[in-house]
Design a protein around this motif. Sequence first.
Motif: not given
Length: 399
Positions: A50-52, A242-243, A274-275, A281-284
Motif C-alpha cells: 500500500i505504501k509502494e 492499518a491506514t 489523491t495519493i 486501490i492497492e489496499a482493496l
Amino acid sequence: MKRKLSERALGLAPSATLAISAKAKELKAKGEDVIGFGAGEPDFDTPANIKEAAIKAINAGKTGYTDVGGIIELKGAIIEKFKRDNDLSYEPSEIVVSCGGKHSFFNLSLAFFEPGDEVIIPAPYWVSYPPMVELAGAKPVIVFAGVEKDFKVTVDDLKKALTNKTKAIVFNSPSNPTGAGYTKEETEKIAEFAVENEIYVISDEIYEKLIYGGFEHVSIASLGKEIKDLTIVVNGISKTYATTGWRIGYTAGPKELVSAMTRIQSQSTSNPTTISQWAAIEALSGPQDEVEKMRSTFEERRSIMIEGLNDIEGVRCNWPQGAFYAFPNISGVYGKSHPGGKIGGSLDFASYLLSEVKVALVPGLPFGDDNCIRLSYASSVEDIRGGLERIKEAVSRLS
Ligand code: GLU
C-alpha cells in the motif's frame, strides 16, 4: 467588537477517543511511562504494497485535484469489494469517497438529516454519532442495550423509540466501543423492522474484517432489495489496512444522496487526498494476506485482554465478536475510595488509573454507558499484560 462562538460550537465537546490518545501521547513525550489503551487504531505499520502504491502515485505526478467524489479507478475497486465481500452491486454514481469514515458519516448527516428528524442510535455508541447528527440539526434518539443484553438492541427496543419523525437508525456491527456483532438472524430482524416502518439504516461496517471466534459479518444491505434501497453503507480502509492517517472512507447508497454528499464535499474539502486514493486501490484490490495476519494477531490479544480483565475483582467483560475493543463493566468498583477521592463513575475510574498507575483508557460515559470503560487491544502483548497488571494493582488499592 464582542466576539462570540456559534451555539453549534459552544455546545460541542471534543472527541473523547482522540482526546485520550492525545493525552497519552503528551505524557509519553514528557517521558512518563504510560500504557495507552485509548487509541482506536491498529498499532501495525501500513502494509508495504500500500505504501509502494502511494510512492508510485507521487512519482507518477498523481498529486493534483481529482474528481470530488473520488477517482473512477477507486470507485471501481470499491464496487468490486462490495461484490466480492458483501454480494452487493453498486454503480459508480452510488459511491462517494471521503476523507475517512468519519467524514463520510458527517457528509451523510449534513446531506440527509435536518431539524425535525429523529435518528435512532443504539447505545453504547461510537462517540461521534450523536454530535454529528446534532450538527445537522436532527435529534439523536438513544436506545440503550447494556452488558446484560450483550450490547445489542432488539426490535422491541427499537419499537419503543419509533415515532413518525424517525428517519433512520444507525447500525454498527461489529461495534465500536463494545465489539458486539449482530448475527445474521439478528440483522434480519432489524432489516424487517426498517422495511416495515420505512426507515433508513446507516450501516457503519468499518470493522467488518476484524472479526473473531468464527463470527460472520453480514452487511444488512445484502439481505434483500427492499432493505438495500433503504441502507446507506459507510466503510473505509483505516482499520482493515492499518491506514488510519491516510483518511479514506466511502459511502454506498442511493444516487440522490450520494450526489448531495458529493456537492457538500465540493463546497468543503474537495477530493480526499489523491495519493491516498491511489493507495486505497492497492489496499482493496491487492493481496489480502496482511489483513489476515493482523486479524489473527488481534484475536490472540483479545483473549489475553478479556481473560485478564475478568480476572480483576469488580470487573466483568463480555467476549467481543469484532473490532479491537474490550468494553468491561466496572460498576463493581463504584463507591470504593482511594486517598484522592471516591470512584463514582467511569470518568473517575479512568482518571484514577491514569494518575495512579499511568494507564490511559476511555471512560464509557461519552459512549453512552457510564458503567463501562473502553480499552483498545491494538497494543503489544507486553503492554496488554503490563497494563492489566497495573489495573489489577490499582483496583486492589481501593477500599
Ligand atoms: N474511531 C477511532 C476510535 O474510536 C478513532 C478515533 C475517532 O475518530 O474517534 O478511537
